[in-house]
Design an enzyme around this catalytic site. Structure first.
Site, PDB file in Angstrom:
ATOM      1  N   GLU A 194      -4.780   2.726   6.963  1.00  0.00           N
ATOM      2  CA  GLU A 194      -4.571   2.664   5.512  1.00  0.00           C
ATOM      3  C   GLU A 194      -5.201   3.896   4.865  1.00  0.00           C
ATOM      4  O   GLU A 194      -4.672   4.429   3.889  1.00  0.00           O
ATOM      5  CB  GLU A 194      -5.200   1.381   4.958  1.00  0.00           C
ATOM      6  CG  GLU A 194      -5.033   1.211   3.462  1.00  0.00           C
ATOM      7  CD  GLU A 194      -5.505  -0.148   2.981  1.00  0.00           C
ATOM      8  OE1 GLU A 194      -6.166  -0.199   1.925  1.00  0.00           O
ATOM      9  OE2 GLU A 194      -5.215  -1.150   3.655  1.00  0.00           O
ATOM     10  N   SER A 244     -10.953  -0.545   3.557  1.00  0.00           N
ATOM     11  CA  SER A 244     -10.230  -0.957   4.760  1.00  0.00           C
ATOM     12  C   SER A 244      -9.636   0.261   5.450  1.00  0.00           C
ATOM     13  O   SER A 244      -8.951   1.063   4.823  1.00  0.00           O
ATOM     14  CB  SER A 244      -9.114  -1.940   4.399  1.00  0.00           C
ATOM     15  OG  SER A 244      -9.662  -3.128   3.859  1.00  0.00           O
ATOM     16  N   ARG A 286       0.818  -1.223   0.000  1.00  0.00           N
ATOM     17  CA  ARG A 286       0.000   0.000   0.000  1.00  0.00           C
ATOM     18  C   ARG A 286       0.855   1.278   0.000  1.00  0.00           C
ATOM     19  O   ARG A 286       0.477   2.288   0.562  1.00  0.00           O
ATOM     20  CB  ARG A 286      -0.972   0.020   1.202  1.00  0.00           C
ATOM     21  CG  ARG A 286      -1.897  -1.177   1.282  1.00  0.00           C
ATOM     22  CD  ARG A 286      -2.844  -1.265   0.087  1.00  0.00           C
ATOM     23  NE  ARG A 286      -3.655  -2.463   0.147  1.00  0.00           N
ATOM     24  CZ  ARG A 286      -3.360  -3.594  -0.497  1.00  0.00           C
ATOM     25  NH1 ARG A 286      -2.277  -3.684  -1.242  1.00  0.00           N
ATOM     26  NH2 ARG A 286      -4.142  -4.647  -0.393  1.00  0.00           N
TER      27      ARG A 286
END
Length: 300
Positions: free
Chosen positions: A294, A224, A174
């Site tokens: 995130e 998320s 990520r």
């Protein structure tokens, strides 16, 4: 901000809106106003916008669909540049596609799969843009943008543009170098390959169904919230801590998936932030694991 608004309008770079509520531009439906929201009409207009921003030395940030963003209730200072439909071209070549940073990645995955082209099956349920997916190295179902990107066309804060090869993108979980450099992905060239159309469509539909059955996309959310503290999974830790359904104000940890926070009743950013802090504290106490978000949190 009056001067920069007038200059942006005079330059005819696209739509220019003052005090635009960002709750209209995020999937969480949360966020106060941007001093200025700009939707450039194309890549050259993006470059011109950045030049004007730098000339006036004002804060700025770029957004796509706002699917990975929590904007403070007080809004965002300065200029918000939105990559939308005006930067969403698509060219399908031999073994690769060239696509604008504002293109919906779900839409792209659907179109490509129906043409019997493989590579984007994993992205069928990711609710962002191509540019945002490159920026975050978005992924699911064992794949991510690192697996398919060939190169990205990037605009930098000083107004320069250059193509960056995948090998130089600094991809990890990520993460990409664009996060440190504040680079905006204007376009991406992605690797695709021909395959069995029925199998490709079936695989993507399976991924879509999995998301639909396990994640609360009917409610405003941002995907998320926490990065997986590998080898653990954030959702599993949150659920084992008994936090499913825990609510603060109008925000709630989803009953379907522990790593989702949903806006169930006109939630404020403050509600979501309080839930995030509660999860961090709880998991630290129970598992001695540090939880990291995130989603990007933007404060004025």
């Amino acid at each position: 901000m009056k001067e920069i608004i007038e200059e942006l309008q005079d330059a005819q770079i696209g739509k220019v809106k003052e005090s635009e509520p960002l709750s209209k531009h995020t999937t969480w439906k949360i966020g106060g106003p941007a001093d200025v929201l700009v939707e450039p009409a194309g890549i050259e207009e993006m470059k011109k916008t950045m030049e004007i921003i730098q000339k006036h030395n004002v804060p700025w940030r770029a957004i796509g669909r706002g699917s990975n963003l929590l904007v403070d209730d007080k809004g965002i200072e300065g200029v918000v540049i939105k990559l939308g439909e005006n930067i969403s071209h698509l060219e399908i070549g031999d073994g690769e596609i060239r696509v604008g940073g504002g293109y919906s990645i779900i839409k792209l995955a659907t179109i490509i799969s129906k043409k019997g082209l493989s590579g984007l099956e994993f992205a069928g349920g990711i609710p962002g843009t191509v540019g945002g997916a490159v920026f975050m190295n978005a992924g699911a179902h064992g794949s991510d943008m690192n697996k398919i990107l060939i190169k990205a066309h990037v605009l930098y804060p000083d107004g320069t543009m250059k193509w960056i090869a995948k090998e130089d993108m600094g991809f990890s979980y990520r993460t990409s170098r664009l996060q440190k450099e504040k680079g905006i992905c204007l376009e991406a060239v992605l690797e695709i390959k021909e395959g069995n159309k029925d199998e490709i469509v079936s695989e993507m539909q399976k991924n879509k169904d999995y998301r639909r059955n396990t994640q609360p996309w009917k409610d405003p959310c941002a995907g998320s919230v926490f990065r997986n503290p590998l080898p653990d999974h954030a959702g599993k830790l949150i659920e084992e801590a008994g936090l499913k359904g825990y609510r603060i104000g109008g925000a709630q940890i989803s009953e379907m998936h522990g790593n989702f926070i949903v806006n169930i009743d006109n939630a404020q950013a403050a509600d979501v932030l309080a839930l995030i802090d509660h999860v961090k504290t709880t998991i630290k106490e129970k598992n001695n694991v540090e939880m990291h978000t995130e989603v990007e949190i933007v404060k004025r």
